[in-house]
Design a protein around this motif. Structure first.
Motif, PDB file in Angstrom:
ATOM      1  N   LEU A   1     -15.255  13.691 -17.577  1.00  0.00           N
ATOM      2  CA  LEU A   1     -16.619  13.606 -17.047  1.00  0.00           C
ATOM      3  C   LEU A   1     -16.606  13.539 -15.525  1.00  0.00           C
ATOM      4  O   LEU A   1     -17.361  14.258 -14.850  1.00  0.00           O
ATOM      5  CB  LEU A   1     -17.309  12.370 -17.621  1.00  0.00           C
TER       6      LEU A   1
ATOM      7  N   ALA B   1     -22.211  17.620 -18.543  1.00  0.00           N
ATOM      8  CA  ALA B   1     -21.992  17.902 -17.121  1.00  0.00           C
ATOM      9  C   ALA B   1     -22.675  19.196 -16.704  1.00  0.00           C
ATOM     10  O   ALA B   1     -23.277  19.272 -15.619  1.00  0.00           O
ATOM     11  CB  ALA B   1     -20.495  17.967 -16.831  1.00  0.00           C
TER      12      ALA B   1
ATOM     13  N   LEU C   1     -18.196  16.316 -12.915  1.00  0.00           N
ATOM     14  CA  LEU C   1     -19.317  15.925 -12.050  1.00  0.00           C
ATOM     15  C   LEU C   1     -18.915  15.837 -10.586  1.00  0.00           C
ATOM     16  O   LEU C   1     -19.759  15.548  -9.726  1.00  0.00           O
ATOM     17  CB  LEU C   1     -19.882  14.576 -12.508  1.00  0.00           C
TER      18      LEU C   1
END
Length: 326
Positions: A133, A88, A137
């Motif tokens: 994740l 990321a 993000l």
């Protein structure tokens, strides 16, 4: 959407798509379709070598000139929160926005093991890795123009979610373990996460109507499942079982019941690019929702349990150390 195929996908020039597990199966077919529509596709793979080989295969398989396909292979091991964080951070350094995030990678019905961070592997990879994740993000998703008016988080579940049950006293199966029960729970967790994310997006948008920081938040969380798609997932499950009969059974089931991976990827592609509502559940519209082209369906009642969704969210934030900015 009757008979929807990749021919119905819009052009994706100028968009950035992240696909986890992009080197095989549904992720491979999704990557191929996104790239052929002009997207830059970040192939998030546990093995960079396998990812690069898959990227080469995609370029050869496509009708496009190799120079017209923008594929970016990067390491992202969902069984390691450090790897997820490094992925990321690297993406944030190199990209201004992510228009589509496909939480696609997964493991299925494997013997009990633990991730690098001590979580039961199916729960850790299929749910917690993708939770972390998505959270990390999120600023890139917020910054995106998206497709059909909104950036997307697409979370791949399975019909096996119907056999899943949440047990918050033993989420990591330390007291007992059944590999198929654990798989079902991880797929139910995918749906609880996808729907809760959309609720929080809705709440953030409502709280921002008077000029708050989330005013105008344009992001949709959509869930999907591929039906019975014949992919490497079944082969990997059979191999790790060590049971010769399972290998034979999986091969026979794939041949008789399975649809090809390209068709299995259609619900994910539809969820990512069509004009669908946040919180929708996209599944095959054919026999027992296991085959055919995409349709909007409904997952089981347990997947819409708001109490379980909130408990899972709170546990996931604490377990991963990742908090969403909404």
């Amino acid at each position: 959407m009757q008979g929807w195929t990749t021919d119905d996908m819009p052009r994706l020039d100028g968009t950035t798509v992240v696909v986890t597990g992009a080197n095989s199966g549904l992720g491979y077919e999704g990557t191929l379709a996104f790239a052929e529509k002009g997207a830059t596709v970040v192939m998030a793979c546990r093995s960079v070598d396998r990812g690069e080989r898959a990227a080469d295969d995609i370029r050869r398989e496509s009708d496009l000139d190799e120079s017209d396909m923008d594929l970016d292979v990067r390491e992202c091991d969902l069984a390691s929160l450090d790897s997820v964080r490094e992925f990321a951070e690297g993406l944030a350094a190199d990209y201004d926005a992510v228009d589509i995030l496909c939480n696609n990678a997964g493991v299925m019905a494997i013997p009990r093991s633990e991730t690098e961070d001590g979580f039961e592997t199916q729960f850790g990879v299929n749910h917690l890795g993708h939770f972390a994740l998505t959270g990390q993000l999120f600023p890139l998703l917020e910054a995106a123009e998206g497709v059909n008016g909104a950036a997307r988080v697409v979370t791949q579940s399975s019909g096996a979610h119907e056999q899943g049950k949440m047990d918050f006293s033993d989420l990591n199966w330390e007291q007992s373990y059944g590999k198929w029960k654990a798989y079902g729970r991880s797929k139910l967790a995918n749906l609880l996460f996808a729907y809760e994310l959309q609720r929080r997006i809705n709440d953030a948008g409502a709280s921002g109507e008077d000029g708050g920081e989330n005013d105008g938040l344009s992001l949709r969380s959509v869930a999907c499942h591929p039906g019975y798609a014949a992919t490497n997932l079944q082969h990997r499950t059979a191999e790790e079982s060590g049971n010769p009969l399972m290998k034979v059974g999986m091969k026979a089931a794939n041949a008789v019941l399975g649809q090809d991976a390209a068709t299995g990827a259609l619900p994910m592609l539809y969820a990512a690019t069509a004009d669908v509502d946040g919180g929708a559940y996209i599944e095959p519209g054919g026999f027992m929702n296991m085959r055919g082209t995409p349709t909007v369906g409904r997952s089981n009642d347990a997947s819409y349990d708001r109490g379980d969704a909130q408990m899972l969210w709170e546990y996931s934030e604490e377990a991963t150390g990742v908090e969403f900015p909404i």
